[in-house]
Design an enzyme around this catalytic site. Sequence first.
Site, short mmCIF file in Angstrom:
data_model
loop_
_atom_site.label_atom_id
_atom_site.label_comp_id
_atom_site.label_asym_id
_atom_site.label_seq_id
_atom_site.Cartn_x
_atom_site.Cartn_y
_atom_site.Cartn_z
N SER A 274 0.82 -1.21 0.00
CA SER A 274 0.00 0.00 0.00
C SER A 274 0.86 1.27 0.00
CB SER A 274 -0.95 -0.08 1.19
OG SER A 274 -2.11 0.62 0.91
N HIS A 415 -7.53 -5.80 -0.03
CA HIS A 415 -6.30 -5.03 0.17
C HIS A 415 -5.57 -5.56 1.41
CE1 HIS A 415 -4.01 -1.30 -0.24
NE2 HIS A 415 -4.17 -1.05 1.04
C1 GCU Z 1 -5.42 4.73 1.72
C2 GCU Z 1 -4.81 5.51 0.59
C3 GCU Z 1 -3.97 4.63 -0.34
C4 GCU Z 1 -2.97 3.84 0.47
C5 GCU Z 1 -3.66 3.10 1.59
C6 GCU Z 1 -2.73 2.39 2.57
O1 GCU Z 1 -6.38 3.85 1.22
O2 GCU Z 1 -5.85 6.15 -0.11
O3 GCU Z 1 -3.29 5.41 -1.30
O4 GCU Z 1 -2.27 2.97 -0.37
O5 GCU Z 1 -4.42 4.02 2.38
O6 GCU Z 1 -1.57 2.71 2.64
O7 GCU Z 1 -3.22 1.54 3.29
#
Ligand code: GCU
Length: 434
Positions: A274, A415
């Site tokens: 992420s 995710h």
């Molecule tokens: C949020 C953000 C993302 C990121 C994510 C994370 O969803 O919008 O860009 O990748 O957090 O780091 O968990």
Amino acid sequence: MNRSHLRPFASIVITSLAFSALLQPSKVAAQPAEFNYDESKVPDFDLPELLKLQDGSAVTSAELWRSRRRPEVLTLFQEHVFGRQPDTVPRLRTRERSRKPDALGGRAVRREITVFFSDDDNGPSMDILIYTPANAVTPVPCFLGFNFQGNHSVDPDPAIHITTSWVRNDSTKGNIDHRATEESRGKSSSRWPVEMIVSRGYGVATIYYGDVDPDFDDGFKNGIHSMLESNTTARAGNAGGSISAWSWALSRGLDVLEMDPLVDGAHVSTFGHSRLGKTSLWAGASDERFAMVISNDSGCGGAALSRRQFGETVKRINTSFPHWFCINHRQYNDNENASPVDHHMLMALIAPRPVYVASAQEDQWADPRGEMLSLFHAGPVFELLGRKGLPNDDVATVNQPIQTDVGYHIRTGKHDVTDFDWTQYMNFADRHLK
Ligand code: GCU
């Protein structure tokens, strides 16, 4: 390599940092409804050309890519996306905080090494938690990546130091009033299958990202910024945001691993999920000592193509997380086509080194298709450098990894980082790191 800035220490007692933690991080819904998740609504766009110099001439050889175009593209990312990394590399000091030669039921050597960024024990520092196979007879290839919750969240082992740095509040994870508690031990272990990794002959090293730069917008005062930034009120448009700070610290982690007798410093892969996947890519693009790069669900600002405006957009990310990128990046809010780069060029900066991009089917916010396409469109640079990119841009079949000199998979699920993801990374590393 010049290692004069490294100064190993042997003693064990250290004082940990306590960051002030008054601000709340932005509260962001995981997959907000008002964004586009419909492939048919992706706008038409042209990607900036990879193999053309800014003066318009064609890049026709590996030599021209290396000597002229790669430096141009790297500068464009520094100026327009992430901002510059800190120029100075301090004289690092390291001190072993703990060592367990028979961790994980005798399978691993587990160590914690504190890295001080200055001569002051109370100044900025970070702890590296390292597992290496106990039965290794030679230094092992290693994965290096940040974690979100503190090193003690990686494994329930009660001997691992609980971070005293700022943490994001999450009572389900035992993080209260921005402090980690005993209850938070091992809470991220599903993302760090350390036993599986060492059993395949790899080391794994991880650092709590909040040691380096606590993840909230405080005007760049805490973490390493307190040491590196003299004027935090008027920041230049290209001054590095947090992703640059974190990626710079991954390179400092590599400085330490290069000196480590248990790790093969020439075969270290960055890894990150992420926002830390964005960090992994930027670290790998900026520091060519990293032998391999892994992006897990990095999405917007990471592997995904910004021009697709699918899921999270440039404007949204700059608004929710104003501290991640440089100020210049905000010019591309609702204006992606004006940017001189898109993220296939970030992949190309890693070539010819192997890069692996992973997506998750339910993670539409991160634009799985855009993550794959950016790897695909970096293909001409991999080819120019004698490597194979993705064979085609067909929609990838779920749970069927594609591995050449680059790797991609989209797995079922959300995710997250799973054993499936790690298994593919190690299969890929078996071809490229061993
Ligand atoms: C949020 C953000 C993302 C990121 C994510 C994370 O969803 O919008 O860009 O990748 O957090 O780091 O968990």
